[in-house]
Write an enzyme that holds these catalytic residues in place. Structure first.
Site: not given
Length: 493
Positions: A405, A257, A200, A253-255
């Protein structure tokens, strides 16, 4: 540094140089009015609602894009499973490699087309798409094509375990900052190892992934080996959660992830995550200053700062801080912001209105918290999503712009006195993706590299990539490696 008129000031000579626009021909790409999903080797209609992809530099609608729902995801995973069990996993590594070589050659043959389309849909300068993104994407397919028949020599198996085996179906979700390059990072090693793919692309930059689907057809890749589903977050979540997906690979993004890690927890899915960063670019007093300034500019203003490993924190030794900043400002005054398709452009447009709002919000917070804000004189275009190259001075570790970030052309400048202090400040972040060290002393560079908690440490350079070199992070920057021999491990049992 006017982006729309034709004058830039030379900082070293005092002369003014007249620039004429040098636009790349947009006519080389044929953007269709609408696009479907690529499933089982064919373009099909999506069951979800369509959405628009727009040019961030002009805000014009480029095309209507199909959105994949859960039923579409199920169709694509089924197609990938059939291709895996009946064709791709049974094929010899040498035969798989031939397809990868063929894809690489087609990418080279159609390089100009891909570069122009990437700059239109993403907003990055054409010289970056042309000289970095597309060549590196082709290079990854060439590199992993060479590995396809040598997996047993990759050092990832033992005599007892037997030859390494593919995992099955890989679900891959990629970001909008390097759409084609991230696709190559994901698809090339997966196919080389014998897996099939459901990928995707980001909803704001789907066009080069859909053009890559045409490359798969042109290369006669067996149907179902590569499936491309466009859509937003719900489509990605459906791919990650699908019970017949064996491997999840995500860059973003870490979120998101964290959400993916929670989704796959308790399952037998293999996962690699390449997440955010807040890299320190560390300049010592014995560094080659002019070279370091170029590295600083490349580290934070390349791709408008839309780089997870961007050198967004400049750590500069106190004794040379004033000199470095003066030279940096002179260099920034020569950067040209404007039309991504103009070959003179150095800094393109922010990818979306949402990202521009985030950059503006954090920059305003940095100013409100007392940091000194500076941008060179810059007349931004009236249409599109633009933000000038910006630096903040007087930044402390407590400032949000030093901790979060921003993912834009914004640099936070922090000073230090000793190497030990530089290490402490550089490591004082939840991220650990990359770092840069600028010094004339090799021993100091090696010592710093051993102390920094970063997956990649560049020496007297920044943002250099090679298909043979692994890339990945520590801490909240994710886990697993992409690129090199290490990049095979995530796609093999």
């Amino acid at each position: 540094m006017p982006p729309t008129d034709s004058t830039a000031t030379g900082s070293t000579t005092g002369f003014e140089f007249e620039y004429s626009p040098a636009p790349e021909a947009r006519s080389i790409v044929d953007i269709k009015p609408s696009y479907g999903l690529f499933v089982n080797g064919e373009f099909v209609d999506g069951r979800g609602r369509s959405f628009k992809t727009i040019s961030p530099s002009t805000e014009e609608v480029l095309a209507e894009i199909a959105e994949a729902d859960e039923a579409d995801v199920d169709d694509a995973v089924r197609a990938a499973r059939r291709a895996y069990t009946r064709v791709w996993s049974r094929m010899s590594g040498a035969e798989r490699g031939k397809y990868l070589f063929r894809i690489a050659r087609i990418l080279q043959e159609r390089a100009r087309e891909f570069a122009v389309l990437e700059s239109i849909d993403n907003g990055k300068p054409i010289k970056e798409s042309r000289d970095v993104d597309v060549p590196l994407a082709a290079a990854h397919f060439f590199y992993y094509a060479g590995w396809a028949d040598k997996l047993e020599y990759a050092g990832l198996s033992t005599a007892e375990s037997g030859p390494p085996k593919p995992l099955g179906v890989a679900g891959q979700v990629i970001p909008w900052n390097f759409p084609l390059l991230m696709l190559a990072w994901k698809i090339a090693p997966a196919l080389a190892c014998g897996n099939t793919v459901v990928l995707k692309p980001a909803e704001t930059t789907p066009l080069t992934a859909l053009l890559f689907a045409e490359v798969c057809q042109q290369a006669d890749l067996p149907p179902g080996v590569v499936n491309i589903l466009t859509g937003a977050g719900e489509t990605g979540r459906a791919i990650v959660a699908h019970p017949d997906v064996d491997k999840v690979a995500f860059t973003g993004s870490t979120e998101v992830g964290r959400a993916i890690a929670k989704t796959v927890a308790g399952s037998d899915k293999k996962v690699t995550l390449e997440l955010g960063g807040k890299a320190a670019n560390i300049v010592f007093d014995d560094a080659p200053i002019d070279q370091a300034v170029e590295g600083i500019v490349n580290g934070i203003f390349f791709n408008q700062g839309h780089v997870c490993c961007a050198g967004s924190r400049l750590l500069v030794q106190e004794s040379v801080a004033e000199d470095v900043l003066a030279r940096l400002k002179r260099r920034m005054a020569t950067l040209r912001v404007g039309d991504p398709l103009d070959k003179n452009t150095d800094v393109g447009t922010i990818n979306s209105a949402e990202q521009l709002a985030k950059i503006r919000e954090l920059s305003d917070i940095g100013e409100a918290e007392g940091a000194g804000r500076w941008s060179p004189p810059c007349d931004l275009p009236n249409h599109g999503y633009w933000f000038p190259p910006t630096i903040f001075t007087g930044v402390s570790q407590a400032h949000r712009i030093a901790r979060e970030e921003i993912f834009g052309p914004v640099l936070s400048v922090i000073t230090f006195r000793t190497p030990k202090e530089a290490v402490e400040k550089a490591n004082n972040t939840p991220f650990g993706l990359s770092a840069g060290v600028w010094s004339d002393k090799g021993s100091r560079i090696l010592w710093m590299a051993s102390q920094l908690r970063a997956g990649v440490v560049w020496s007297n350079t920044f943002n250099k990539f090679d298909p043979a070199s692994p890339f990945g992070g520590y801490k909240e920057s994710g886990y697993g490696r992409e690129g090199g021999r290490h990049g095979l491990e995530g796609y093999l049992k």
